[in-house]
Scaffold this active site. Structure first.
Site, PDB file in Angstrom:
ATOM      1  N   LYS A  42      -9.725  10.094 -12.755  1.00  0.00           N
ATOM      2  CA  LYS A  42     -10.033   9.495 -12.078  1.00  0.00           C
ATOM      3  C   LYS A  42     -11.254   8.858 -12.102  1.00  0.00           C
ATOM      4  O   LYS A  42     -12.112   9.665 -11.361  1.00  0.00           O
ATOM      5  CB  LYS A  42      -9.501   9.491 -11.113  1.00  0.00           C
ATOM      6  CG  LYS A  42      -7.713  10.075 -10.738  1.00  0.00           C
ATOM      7  CD  LYS A  42      -7.265  10.923  -9.072  1.00  0.00           C
ATOM      8  CE  LYS A  42      -6.030  10.950  -9.295  1.00  0.00           C
ATOM      9  NZ  LYS A  42      -5.684  11.406  -7.964  1.00  0.00           N
ATOM     10  N   LYS A 100       5.424  15.595 -13.808  1.00  0.00           N
ATOM     11  CA  LYS A 100       4.087  15.508 -12.088  1.00  0.00           C
ATOM     12  C   LYS A 100       5.228  15.860 -11.233  1.00  0.00           C
ATOM     13  O   LYS A 100       5.582  14.716 -10.828  1.00  0.00           O
ATOM     14  CB  LYS A 100       2.977  14.656 -12.032  1.00  0.00           C
ATOM     15  CG  LYS A 100       2.536  15.451 -11.623  1.00  0.00           C
ATOM     16  CD  LYS A 100       0.746  15.142 -11.006  1.00  0.00           C
ATOM     17  CE  LYS A 100       0.593  14.320 -10.218  1.00  0.00           C
ATOM     18  NZ  LYS A 100      -1.219  13.856 -10.398  1.00  0.00           N
ATOM     19  N   LEU A 101       5.425  16.916 -10.706  1.00  0.00           N
ATOM     20  CA  LEU A 101       5.854  17.331  -9.429  1.00  0.00           C
ATOM     21  C   LEU A 101       5.058  18.074  -8.493  1.00  0.00           C
ATOM     22  O   LEU A 101       3.687  17.897  -8.594  1.00  0.00           O
ATOM     23  CB  LEU A 101       6.695  18.719  -9.434  1.00  0.00           C
ATOM     24  CG  LEU A 101       7.965  18.215 -10.832  1.00  0.00           C
ATOM     25  CD1 LEU A 101       8.920  19.803 -10.238  1.00  0.00           C
ATOM     26  CD2 LEU A 101       8.718  17.071 -10.206  1.00  0.00           C
ATOM     27  N   LYS A 102       5.092  16.638  -6.985  1.00  0.00           N
ATOM     28  CA  LYS A 102       4.152  17.106  -6.106  1.00  0.00           C
ATOM     29  C   LYS A 102       4.677  18.648  -5.325  1.00  0.00           C
ATOM     30  O   LYS A 102       5.696  19.542  -5.327  1.00  0.00           O
ATOM     31  CB  LYS A 102       3.817  16.001  -4.705  1.00  0.00           C
ATOM     32  CG  LYS A 102       3.264  15.021  -5.894  1.00  0.00           C
ATOM     33  CD  LYS A 102       1.843  14.959  -5.785  1.00  0.00           C
ATOM     34  CE  LYS A 102       0.685  13.285  -6.070  1.00  0.00           C
ATOM     35  NZ  LYS A 102      -0.313  14.581  -5.518  1.00  0.00           N
ATOM     36  N   GLY A 139      -3.794   9.048 -11.924  1.00  0.00           N
ATOM     37  CA  GLY A 139      -3.288   7.535 -11.022  1.00  0.00           C
ATOM     38  C   GLY A 139      -3.234   7.566  -9.962  1.00  0.00           C
ATOM     39  O   GLY A 139      -3.859   8.824  -9.219  1.00  0.00           O
ATOM     40  N   ASP A 157      -9.263  18.366  -9.782  1.00  0.00           N
ATOM     41  CA  ASP A 157      -8.793  16.838  -9.335  1.00  0.00           C
ATOM     42  C   ASP A 157     -10.144  16.425  -8.842  1.00  0.00           C
ATOM     43  O   ASP A 157     -11.232  15.832  -9.357  1.00  0.00           O
ATOM     44  CB  ASP A 157      -7.540  16.216  -8.957  1.00  0.00           C
ATOM     45  CG  ASP A 157      -7.985  15.069  -8.010  1.00  0.00           C
ATOM     46  OD1 ASP A 157      -8.318  14.253  -9.175  1.00  0.00           O
ATOM     47  OD2 ASP A 157      -5.855  14.610  -7.362  1.00  0.00           O
ATOM     48  N   GLU A 171      -2.686  21.365 -10.488  1.00  0.00           N
ATOM     49  CA  GLU A 171      -3.017  20.451 -10.146  1.00  0.00           C
ATOM     50  C   GLU A 171      -4.370  20.703  -8.918  1.00  0.00           C
ATOM     51  O   GLU A 171      -2.494  20.945  -7.814  1.00  0.00           O
ATOM     52  CB  GLU A 171      -2.791  19.245 -10.736  1.00  0.00           C
ATOM     53  CG  GLU A 171      -4.206  18.420 -10.593  1.00  0.00           C
ATOM     54  CD  GLU A 171      -3.474  17.078 -10.989  1.00  0.00           C
ATOM     55  OE1 GLU A 171      -2.182  16.682 -11.233  1.00  0.00           O
ATOM     56  OE2 GLU A 171      -4.224  15.646 -10.547  1.00  0.00           O
ATOM     57  N   ASP A 214       1.300  19.144  -8.712  1.00  0.00           N
ATOM     58  CA  ASP A 214      -0.022  18.886  -8.013  1.00  0.00           C
ATOM     59  C   ASP A 214       0.343  19.135  -6.853  1.00  0.00           C
ATOM     60  O   ASP A 214       1.120  18.874  -5.888  1.00  0.00           O
ATOM     61  CB  ASP A 214      -0.222  17.542  -8.635  1.00  0.00           C
ATOM     62  CG  ASP A 214      -1.416  17.054  -7.269  1.00  0.00           C
ATOM     63  OD1 ASP A 214      -1.995  18.092  -7.281  1.00  0.00           O
ATOM     64  OD2 ASP A 214      -1.754  16.312  -7.846  1.00  0.00           O
ATOM     65  N   SER A 270       4.672  10.526 -11.584  1.00  0.00           N
ATOM     66  CA  SER A 270       4.718  11.761 -11.280  1.00  0.00           C
ATOM     67  C   SER A 270       5.096  10.889 -10.057  1.00  0.00           C
ATOM     68  O   SER A 270       5.359  10.118  -9.511  1.00  0.00           O
ATOM     69  CB  SER A 270       2.833  11.105 -10.443  1.00  0.00           C
ATOM     70  OG  SER A 270       2.928  11.997  -8.853  1.00  0.00           O
TER      71      SER A 270
HETATM   72  O1  NPG Z   1       0.665   7.730 -10.811  1.00  0.00           O
HETATM   73  O2  NPG Z   1      -0.321   6.855  -9.917  1.00  0.00           O
HETATM   74  C1  NPG Z   1       0.406   7.220 -10.352  1.00  0.00           C
HETATM   75  C2  NPG Z   1       0.215   8.287  -8.945  1.00  0.00           C
HETATM   76  C3  NPG Z   1       0.084   9.958  -9.437  1.00  0.00           C
HETATM   77  O3  NPG Z   1       0.268  11.368  -7.946  1.00  0.00           O
HETATM   78  C4  NPG Z   1      -0.174  10.472  -8.293  1.00  0.00           C
HETATM   79  N1  NPG Z   1      -1.760  10.287  -6.969  1.00  0.00           N
HETATM   80  O4  NPG Z   1      -2.991  13.152  -6.187  1.00  0.00           O
HETATM   81  O5  NPG Z   1      -2.993  12.299  -7.655  1.00  0.00           O
HETATM   82  C5  NPG Z   1      -2.815  12.184  -6.653  1.00  0.00           C
HETATM   83  C6  NPG Z   1      -2.256  10.817  -6.146  1.00  0.00           C
HETATM   84  C7  NPG Z   1      -2.779  10.203  -5.592  1.00  0.00           C
HETATM   85  C8  NPG Z   1      -1.888   9.016  -5.564  1.00  0.00           C
HETATM   86  C9  NPG Z   1      -3.958  10.220  -5.102  1.00  0.00           C
HETATM   87  C10 NPG Z   1      -2.810   7.510  -4.434  1.00  0.00           C
HETATM   88  C11 NPG Z   1      -4.049   8.999  -4.623  1.00  0.00           C
HETATM   89  C12 NPG Z   1      -3.794   8.440  -3.834  1.00  0.00           C
END
Ligand code: NPG
Length: 370
Positions: A263, A162-164, A291, A239, A214, A189, A134
């Protein structure tokens, strides 16, 4: 098994680069690790809450209080098996991340004593799992910075990126990454950053051949997601909206999502996560393992979960090095094929390295002691 002592370790792990999402930027991972000592031995859990209630309502100080005053007391002073934990904690509403971490530590203690691995306990069928990664939104809002980061991950061998995204940072960066990496499995996401008014705009993502989009809209707007799912060719994945197996089933039946991000922390633990997996498999709905920037403790648990048969899409199961130069456990490593080995040792198969834990710890709280 009787619980004798529960200690929360507050740790701060520097991140190799800031992690920016539509709800904030993290520079360090401020995490609560839970150490549960029982008459059979010790177990560890990791809580995925953050210092601030930005991803969800939970946050570390609240977790400490809920553990100490509401959850841990329900487990103390009785002879229990790990499977009883959800029912014992059941009367307490909400706080899924707090209860999930406590449940994990109790399961870990039980499995370490019996010699079974967490993966085997959950019903894992794979010895290795594919690694997805991510990427945050670059601190400097520069597509060049994103390109450098993604190029690096692809060169390392990640199997999926995965791109935010958020308003003002969506079609263009996705277009650039897709053009540079025409074959990489790609998904986006939004962490709820859009609304129903953005459905036409979001449909513009359809041309980039994404695995999924997402949680584009607010977590409580089920109709918004359904309308989007009807409009978009790209599958809609949820999610933050998904809190339990029953609610996941409702969301699927309602047409609000076609894919589920699981999750464990968000849904109250790995037993609930497995129940969502089982429901989704029965309905033919793909799931993948999300994650939350976990240390090696939570990462070990996620990797085991991701090895269940229904996890047919790569998860946010990156190597420890994606986030940390120093992890609390032995680091999780991705091999040359972009795969990670599922731990096979008793329980989680990893424990915090005492000297490293001491280095990264910023304090600890004894939550209960007999
Ligand atoms: O690879 O652990 C990882 C991070 C993946 O983007 C990721 N997590 O919204 O899914 C999410 C985001 C996140 C990270 C959400 C930390 C909350 C806390």
């Amino acid at each position: 098994m009787r619980i004798e002592r529960v200690v929360a370790h507050r740790c701060a792990l520097p991140l190799v680069r800031p992690f920016r999402t539509s709800f904030g930027t993290e520079y360090t991972k401020d995490v609560l690790l839970l150490e549960v000592t029982t008459d059979l031995g010790v177990g560890w859990g990791e809580c995925v809450a953050a210092p601030d209630p930005l991803y969800s309502h939970e946050f570390n100080e609240a977790v400490l209080l809920v553990w100490r005053d509401h959850l841990v007391p329900r487990l103390m002073g009785r002879d229990l098996g790990a499977e009883e934990v959800p029912a014992l904690l059941g009367p307490v509403r909400g706080h899924p991340m707090a209860r999930g971490a406590l449940e994990l530590a109790v399961i870990d203690a039980q499995l370490r004593a019996s010699g079974e691995s967490f993966a085997s306990y959950l019903g894992a069928v794979h010895a290795r799992i594919p690694c997805g990664v991510s990427t945050g939104i670059p601190d400097d809002d520069s597509i060049d910075t994103l390109v450098r980061e993604v190029d690096g991950y692809v060169a390392e061998g990640y199997r999926r990126v995965k791109l935010k995204i958020q308003p003002g940072w969506d079609l263009e960066p996705v277009r650039v990454i897709r053009e540079r990496h025409p074959d990489i499995p790609l998904q986006v996401d939004a962490n709820q950053a859009y609304s129903r008014r953005d459905i036409e705009h979001l449909s513009g993502l359809d041309e980039f051949d994404l695995i999924l989009v997402e949680q584009p809209i607010h977590e409580e707007d089920y109709l918004g997601h359904r309308l989007l799912a009807e409009r978009m060719r790209t599958p809609v994945c949820l999610d933050e909206s998904v809190l339990s197996a029953d609610n996941a089933e409702s969301l699927i039946d309602y047409g609000a999502c076609e894919i589920v991000n699981i999750k464990a922390g968000r849904v109250g633990g790995y037993l609930s996560a497995r129940a969502i997996h089982d429901m989704a498999v029965a309905r033919g709905v793909p799931v993948w393992c999300g994650g939350m920037v976990e240390t090696g403790i939570g990462r070990a648990a996620n990797v085991a979960l991701a090895a269940l048969p229904g996890f047919t899409l790569p998860g946010d199961t990156s190597a420890s090095s994606r986030f940390f130069s120093l992890d609390v456990t032995e680091p999780f490593v991705m091999d040359a094929e972009g795969m990670m080995t599922v731990p096979t040792g008793p329980g989680l198969g990893v424990t915090p390295i005492p000297e490293v834990l001491a280095d990264l710890s910023v304090g600890s709280d004894v939550l209960a002691q007999r």
